[in-house]
Design an enzyme around this catalytic site. Structure first.
Site, PDB file in Angstrom:
ATOM      1  N   ASP A 252     -12.059  -4.639  14.366  1.00 43.01           N
ATOM      2  CA  ASP A 252     -11.884  -5.383  15.616  1.00 43.01           C
ATOM      3  C   ASP A 252     -13.010  -4.980  16.562  1.00 43.01           C
ATOM      4  O   ASP A 252     -12.936  -3.929  17.216  1.00 43.01           O
ATOM      5  CB  ASP A 252     -10.538  -5.042  16.265  1.00 43.01           C
ATOM      6  CG  ASP A 252      -9.361  -5.650  15.518  1.00 43.01           C
ATOM      7  OD1 ASP A 252      -9.141  -6.857  15.643  1.00 43.01           O
ATOM      8  OD2 ASP A 252      -8.656  -4.894  14.805  1.00 43.01           O
TER       9      ASP A 252
ATOM     10  N   ARG B 274     -13.953  -1.029  18.419  1.00 38.71           N
ATOM     11  CA  ARG B 274     -13.678   0.230  17.708  1.00 38.71           C
ATOM     12  C   ARG B 274     -14.924   1.092  17.593  1.00 38.71           C
ATOM     13  O   ARG B 274     -14.835   2.295  17.401  1.00 38.71           O
ATOM     14  CB  ARG B 274     -13.134  -0.052  16.308  1.00 38.71           C
ATOM     15  CG  ARG B 274     -11.982  -1.029  16.248  1.00 38.71           C
ATOM     16  CD  ARG B 274     -10.805  -0.624  17.077  1.00 38.71           C
ATOM     17  NE  ARG B 274      -9.678  -1.526  16.856  1.00 38.71           N
ATOM     18  CZ  ARG B 274      -8.715  -1.745  17.733  1.00 38.71           C
ATOM     19  NH1 ARG B 274      -8.728  -1.121  18.902  1.00 38.71           N
ATOM     20  NH2 ARG B 274      -7.732  -2.576  17.463  1.00 38.71           N
TER      21      ARG B 274
ATOM     22  N   LYS C 111      -8.862 -15.816  16.285  1.00 34.47           N
ATOM     23  CA  LYS C 111      -7.504 -15.308  16.473  1.00 34.47           C
ATOM     24  C   LYS C 111      -7.008 -15.668  17.876  1.00 34.47           C
ATOM     25  O   LYS C 111      -7.816 -15.940  18.760  1.00 34.47           O
ATOM     26  CB  LYS C 111      -7.460 -13.796  16.236  1.00 34.47           C
ATOM     27  CG  LYS C 111      -8.364 -12.957  17.147  1.00 34.47           C
ATOM     28  CD  LYS C 111      -8.389 -11.523  16.668  1.00 34.47           C
ATOM     29  CE  LYS C 111      -9.133 -10.629  17.639  1.00 34.47           C
ATOM     30  NZ  LYS C 111      -9.266  -9.245  17.172  1.00 34.47           N
ATOM     31  N   HIS C 112      -5.669 -15.758  18.061  1.00 36.92           N
ATOM     32  CA  HIS C 112      -4.558 -15.445  17.168  1.00 36.92           C
ATOM     33  C   HIS C 112      -3.789 -16.746  16.965  1.00 36.92           C
ATOM     34  O   HIS C 112      -3.066 -17.153  17.859  1.00 36.92           O
ATOM     35  CB  HIS C 112      -3.662 -14.385  17.761  1.00 36.92           C
ATOM     36  CG  HIS C 112      -4.378 -13.142  18.213  1.00 36.92           C
ATOM     37  ND1 HIS C 112      -5.064 -13.062  19.411  1.00 36.92           N
ATOM     38  CD2 HIS C 112      -4.515 -11.925  17.609  1.00 36.92           C
ATOM     39  CE1 HIS C 112      -5.579 -11.840  19.542  1.00 36.92           C
ATOM     40  NE2 HIS C 112      -5.265 -11.141  18.464  1.00 36.92           N
TER      41      HIS C 112
ATOM     42  N   HIS D 167       2.503  -6.638  20.058  1.00 38.97           N
ATOM     43  CA  HIS D 167       2.543  -5.258  19.568  1.00 38.97           C
ATOM     44  C   HIS D 167       3.922  -4.643  19.808  1.00 38.97           C
ATOM     45  O   HIS D 167       4.338  -3.742  19.086  1.00 38.97           O
ATOM     46  CB  HIS D 167       1.498  -4.399  20.279  1.00 38.97           C
ATOM     47  CG  HIS D 167       0.083  -4.714  19.908  1.00 38.97           C
ATOM     48  ND1 HIS D 167      -0.626  -5.734  20.501  1.00 38.97           N
ATOM     49  CD2 HIS D 167      -0.754  -4.153  18.998  1.00 38.97           C
ATOM     50  CE1 HIS D 167      -1.839  -5.772  19.988  1.00 38.97           C
ATOM     51  NE2 HIS D 167      -1.943  -4.822  19.074  1.00 38.97           N
TER      52      HIS D 167
ATOM     53  N   ASP E 229      -2.140 -10.819  11.516  1.00 37.66           N
ATOM     54  CA  ASP E 229      -2.334  -9.721  12.445  1.00 37.66           C
ATOM     55  C   ASP E 229      -1.638  -8.507  11.836  1.00 37.66           C
ATOM     56  O   ASP E 229      -0.943  -8.600  10.820  1.00 37.66           O
ATOM     57  CB  ASP E 229      -1.755 -10.088  13.815  1.00 37.66           C
ATOM     58  CG  ASP E 229      -2.428  -9.346  14.959  1.00 37.66           C
ATOM     59  OD1 ASP E 229      -3.135  -8.356  14.704  1.00 37.66           O
ATOM     60  OD2 ASP E 229      -2.238  -9.762  16.123  1.00 37.66           O
TER      61      ASP E 229
END
Length: 280
Positions: free
Chosen positions: A79, A87, A180-181, A193, A265
Site C-alpha cells: 500500500d 509503507r 480501490k475500494h 477496519h 481488502d
C-alpha cells in the site's frame, strides 16, 4: 500444477516476526508462505520494510524460493498511496503527496507524475504491484478512513485523476495498479477496519457517483480492483462486496466487463472477520 498449488496461487499473504528485525527478513513465517503454502503473492506492511538494500534482498530471496518451487513469479504488493498511507517512508524512502493534495491541483498530469514517481521507486526495490490509486469519491465529511486518500468529492475529477494515475503506474513506471475500494468507500461513516459499513444508495446513485471513477479506470486498462468490506443492500442485502457474487461477478465482471485481477481488502479487518471470520 497440483490442486494445493492452484489454491496457493489464489492467496496473497503478509508475514510477521518476533522482533522488528526479523520482520524485515525472510524468517520462518515468510519462508513458509512460499515453501509450504505456495502463495501467489506477498504483501509487505510497514513492519516488513527496512532500508532499500535489505528490502530488495528480502523480495529477491522470496522470488528465488518461488522459482525453486517451480511456481510463477510472486506478486509483490504494497500500500503506497502517498500521504498517510505509505509503507515505504523516511528515513530511507521519499515522501509522496496525499491524493487530495494532488486532486486540489485540478491537473491530472500531477496525478500521473506522482504515480510514476511512486511506481518507479517501488520497482527499484522489487515490487510489481501497488494497491493504489484510491478511486473512492470522498463525498461524506464524516468518513473516518478515506478523507485525504481520495482525489476529491467530484466523481468526474476523481475519475480523471484516477485514469492519469493508472497511466503513471502502469504505462510509465511498469508496475500494476489497483483501484480501490470497489464499489466505493467514500460515503461511509464506519471504518471497515473496525466494523461493517453500509451504503444505502440505489443503483442509479451508485452509477452517478461511486462507479464513475471505477468505470473510467477500467476503460483505461486498470490491472486490478480491490473489493470493499461494505454492505450495499440495493445490490446484495446480505453479503458485503468482498463476499458477494452479485457485486463481483454480476456487476464488476458482467456489468462493467472487468477481466483483470480482483483482490480482497485485508480479510483480517472487522468488516469481514467480525461476521464471517478471516479463515472462512
Amino acid at each position: 500444477m497440483t490442486l494445493h498449488q492452484k489454491i496457493g496461487q489464489m492467496l496473497l499473504f503478509g508475514w510477521s516476526g518476533d522482533t522488528p528485525e526479523s520482520s524485515h527478513t525472510v524468517n520462518v513465517h515468510a519462508a513458509a508462505l512460499v515453501d509450504e503454502f505456495d502463495v501467489g503473492g506477498i504483501v509487505l506492511m510497514g513492519r516488513n520494510v527496512g532500508p532499500p538494500e535489505q528490502t530488495c534482498g528480502t523480495i529477491a530471496e522470496l522470488q528465488a524460493r518461488a522459482k525453486a518451487q517451480d511456481l510463477p513469479p510472486l506478486f509483490v504488493a504494497v500500500d503506497q498511496e502517498g500521504g498517510r498511507v505509505q509503507r515505504l517512508g523516511p528515513p530511507h524512502y521519499p515522501t509522496h503527496p496525499a491524493a487530495r493534495v494532488v486532486g486540489d491541483t485540478g491537473d491530472p498530469e500531477q496525478a500521473r507524475t506522482a504515480a510514476r514517481r511512486i511506481g518507479e521507486g517501488l520497482r527499484e526495490v522489487g515490487f510489481n504491484w501497488d494497491f493504489a490509486p484510491v478511486l473512492d469519491v470522498n463525498n461524506n465529511p464524516k468518513n473516518p478512513v478515506i478523507s485525504d486518500r481520495s482525489y476529491g468529492s467530484d466523481p468526474a475529477q476523481v475519475a480523471a485523476m484516477g485514469v492519469a494515475a493508472v497511466r503513471g503506474f502502469q504505462d510509465d513506471a511498469g508496475i500494476l495498479a489497483c483501484g480501490k475500494h470497489f464499489p466505493g468507500h467514500g460515503d461511509t461513516e464506519t471504518d471497515s477496519h473496525h466494523g461493517l459499513p453500509r451504503i444505502g444508495h440505489d443503483l442509479a446513485q451508485l452509477e452517478a457517483v461511486e462507479l464513475v471513477p471505477f468505470r473510467a479506470a477500467l476503460e483505461a486498462g486498470l490491472a486490478a480492483v480491490m473489493t470493499s468490506h461494505i454492505l450495499f443492500p440495493a445490490l446484495d442485502a446480505h453479503l458485503p462486496a468482498t463476499l458477494s457474487p452479485t457485486i463481483l461477478t454480476g456487476l464488476l465482471r458482467g456489468g462493467l466487463g472487468f477481466e483483470g485481477l480482483i483482490i480482497t481488502d485485508d480479510l483480517e479487518m472487522e468488516g469481514v472477520a467480525g461476521g464471517w471470520g478471516a479463515a472462512e
